[in-house]
Design a protein around this motif. Structure first.
Motif, mmCIF file in Angstrom:
data_model
loop_
_atom_site.group_PDB
_atom_site.id
_atom_site.type_symbol
_atom_site.label_atom_id
_atom_site.label_comp_id
_atom_site.label_asym_id
_atom_site.label_seq_id
_atom_site.Cartn_x
_atom_site.Cartn_y
_atom_site.Cartn_z
ATOM 1 N N ARG A 35 0.839 -1.203 0.000
ATOM 2 C CA ARG A 35 0.000 0.000 0.000
ATOM 3 C C ARG A 35 0.878 1.259 0.000
ATOM 4 N NH1 ARG A 35 -4.607 1.280 4.555
ATOM 5 N NH2 ARG A 35 -5.277 3.270 3.689
ATOM 6 N N LEU A 36 0.551 2.197 -0.869
ATOM 7 C CA LEU A 36 1.279 3.460 -0.963
ATOM 8 C C LEU A 36 0.493 4.539 -0.232
ATOM 9 C CD1 LEU A 36 3.647 5.084 -2.213
ATOM 10 C CD2 LEU A 36 2.111 5.583 -4.138
ATOM 11 N N LEU A 37 1.155 5.213 0.703
ATOM 12 C CA LEU A 37 0.546 6.316 1.428
ATOM 13 C C LEU A 37 1.227 7.611 1.008
ATOM 14 C CD1 LEU A 37 0.373 4.807 5.024
ATOM 15 C CD2 LEU A 37 -1.367 4.738 3.228
ATOM 16 N N VAL A 38 0.428 8.678 0.863
ATOM 17 C CA VAL A 38 0.955 9.957 0.380
ATOM 18 C C VAL A 38 0.405 11.092 1.231
ATOM 19 C CG1 VAL A 38 1.045 11.534 -1.597
ATOM 20 C CG2 VAL A 38 1.102 9.068 -1.982
ATOM 21 N N GLY A 39 1.275 12.041 1.560
ATOM 22 C CA GLY A 39 0.887 13.284 2.219
ATOM 23 C C GLY A 39 1.385 14.451 1.388
ATOM 24 N N GLU A 40 0.639 15.529 1.388
ATOM 25 C CA GLU A 40 1.023 16.693 0.582
ATOM 26 C C GLU A 40 1.045 17.940 1.454
ATOM 27 O OE1 GLU A 40 -2.070 16.468 -2.347
ATOM 28 O OE2 GLU A 40 -0.772 15.345 -3.714
ATOM 29 N N GLY A 41 1.892 18.878 1.078
ATOM 30 C CA GLY A 41 1.966 20.153 1.777
ATOM 31 C C GLY A 41 2.441 21.230 0.833
ATOM 32 N N GLN A 42 2.169 22.467 1.198
ATOM 33 C CA GLN A 42 2.660 23.577 0.380
ATOM 34 C C GLN A 42 2.997 24.761 1.265
ATOM 35 O OE1 GLN A 42 -0.263 24.579 -2.548
ATOM 36 N NE2 GLN A 42 -1.539 25.704 -1.130
ATOM 37 N N ALA A 43 3.813 25.647 0.721
ATOM 38 C CA ALA A 43 4.183 26.887 1.394
ATOM 39 C C ALA A 43 4.217 27.984 0.336
ATOM 40 C CB ALA A 43 5.547 26.752 2.065
ATOM 41 N N ARG A 44 3.660 29.126 0.684
ATOM 42 C CA ARG A 44 3.627 30.264 -0.232
ATOM 43 C C ARG A 44 4.436 31.398 0.387
ATOM 44 N NH1 ARG A 44 0.517 31.113 -4.382
ATOM 45 N NH2 ARG A 44 -0.992 29.537 -3.753
ATOM 46 N N ARG A 45 5.305 31.987 -0.418
ATOM 47 C CA ARG A 45 6.129 33.103 0.037
ATOM 48 C C ARG A 45 5.305 34.377 0.076
ATOM 49 N NH1 ARG A 45 9.191 37.255 -2.106
ATOM 50 N NH2 ARG A 45 8.600 36.699 -4.222
ATOM 51 N N ASN A 46 5.413 35.081 1.177
ATOM 52 C CA ASN A 46 4.800 36.397 1.277
ATOM 53 C C ASN A 46 5.544 37.325 0.306
ATOM 54 O OD1 ASN A 46 4.186 39.108 2.091
ATOM 55 N ND2 ASN A 46 3.533 38.313 4.073
ATOM 56 N N PRO A 47 4.841 38.095 -0.508
ATOM 57 C CA PRO A 47 5.504 38.951 -1.500
ATOM 58 C C PRO A 47 6.517 39.939 -0.918
ATOM 59 C CG PRO A 47 3.152 38.856 -1.925
ATOM 60 C CD PRO A 47 3.388 38.153 -0.624
ATOM 61 N N VAL A 48 6.391 40.277 0.361
ATOM 62 C CA VAL A 48 7.356 41.216 0.949
ATOM 63 C C VAL A 48 8.612 40.519 1.475
ATOM 64 C CG1 VAL A 48 5.557 42.885 1.548
ATOM 65 C CG2 VAL A 48 6.276 41.196 3.241
ATOM 66 N N ASP A 49 8.602 39.179 1.526
ATOM 67 C CA ASP A 49 9.764 38.429 2.001
ATOM 68 C C ASP A 49 10.753 38.195 0.868
ATOM 69 O OD1 ASP A 49 8.630 38.267 4.502
ATOM 70 O OD2 ASP A 49 7.835 36.234 4.190
ATOM 71 N N ARG A 50 12.025 38.084 1.259
ATOM 72 C CA ARG A 50 13.058 37.730 0.273
ATOM 73 C C ARG A 50 12.908 36.257 -0.107
ATOM 74 N NH1 ARG A 50 18.124 38.013 3.070
ATOM 75 N NH2 ARG A 50 16.882 37.954 4.936
ATOM 76 N N PRO A 51 13.174 35.897 -1.363
ATOM 77 C CA PRO A 51 13.087 34.483 -1.761
ATOM 78 C C PRO A 51 14.187 33.645 -1.087
ATOM 79 C CG PRO A 51 13.269 35.920 -3.692
ATOM 80 C CD PRO A 51 13.465 36.773 -2.480
#
Length: 91
Positions: A35-51
């Motif tokens: 059985r394959l188990l998968v988890g997902e996540g994301q992060a978005r940069r605030n436009p005022v933050d440096r990359p």
């Protein structure tokens, strides 16, 4: 009295997809039963933050691993339920 111990290793794969403002992560593990188990996540940069790619990877990766941990716990609960009721969901 000596008790024998058993060691088992399962590998978790953590993949990232990134652009300038968004990092997506996928964490996956294949259980011994296939059985394959998968988890997902994301992060978005605030436009005022440096990359800084490392911050997005850490945040998205942690969220994906958290999701995977929940899936693994659900899979274990399913197995316990099946074991307790002998696979009969009506009990």
């Amino acid at each position: 009295m000596t008790t024998a111990t058993m060691t088992k290793t399962l590998m978790v794969e953590l993949r990232f997809e990134e652009d300038v403002d968004l990092t997506r992560a996928t964490a996956s593990i294949r259980l011994p039963n296939g059985r394959l188990l998968v988890g997902e996540g994301q992060a978005r940069r605030n436009p005022v933050d440096r990359p800084r790619a490392s911050i997005g990877e850490e945040m998205a990766g942690a969220r994906a691993l958290s999701g995977l941990a929940h899936r693994l716990l659900e899979a274990a609960a399913d197995e316990v339920e099946s074991n307790v009721h002998g696979g009969d969901p009506s009990i």
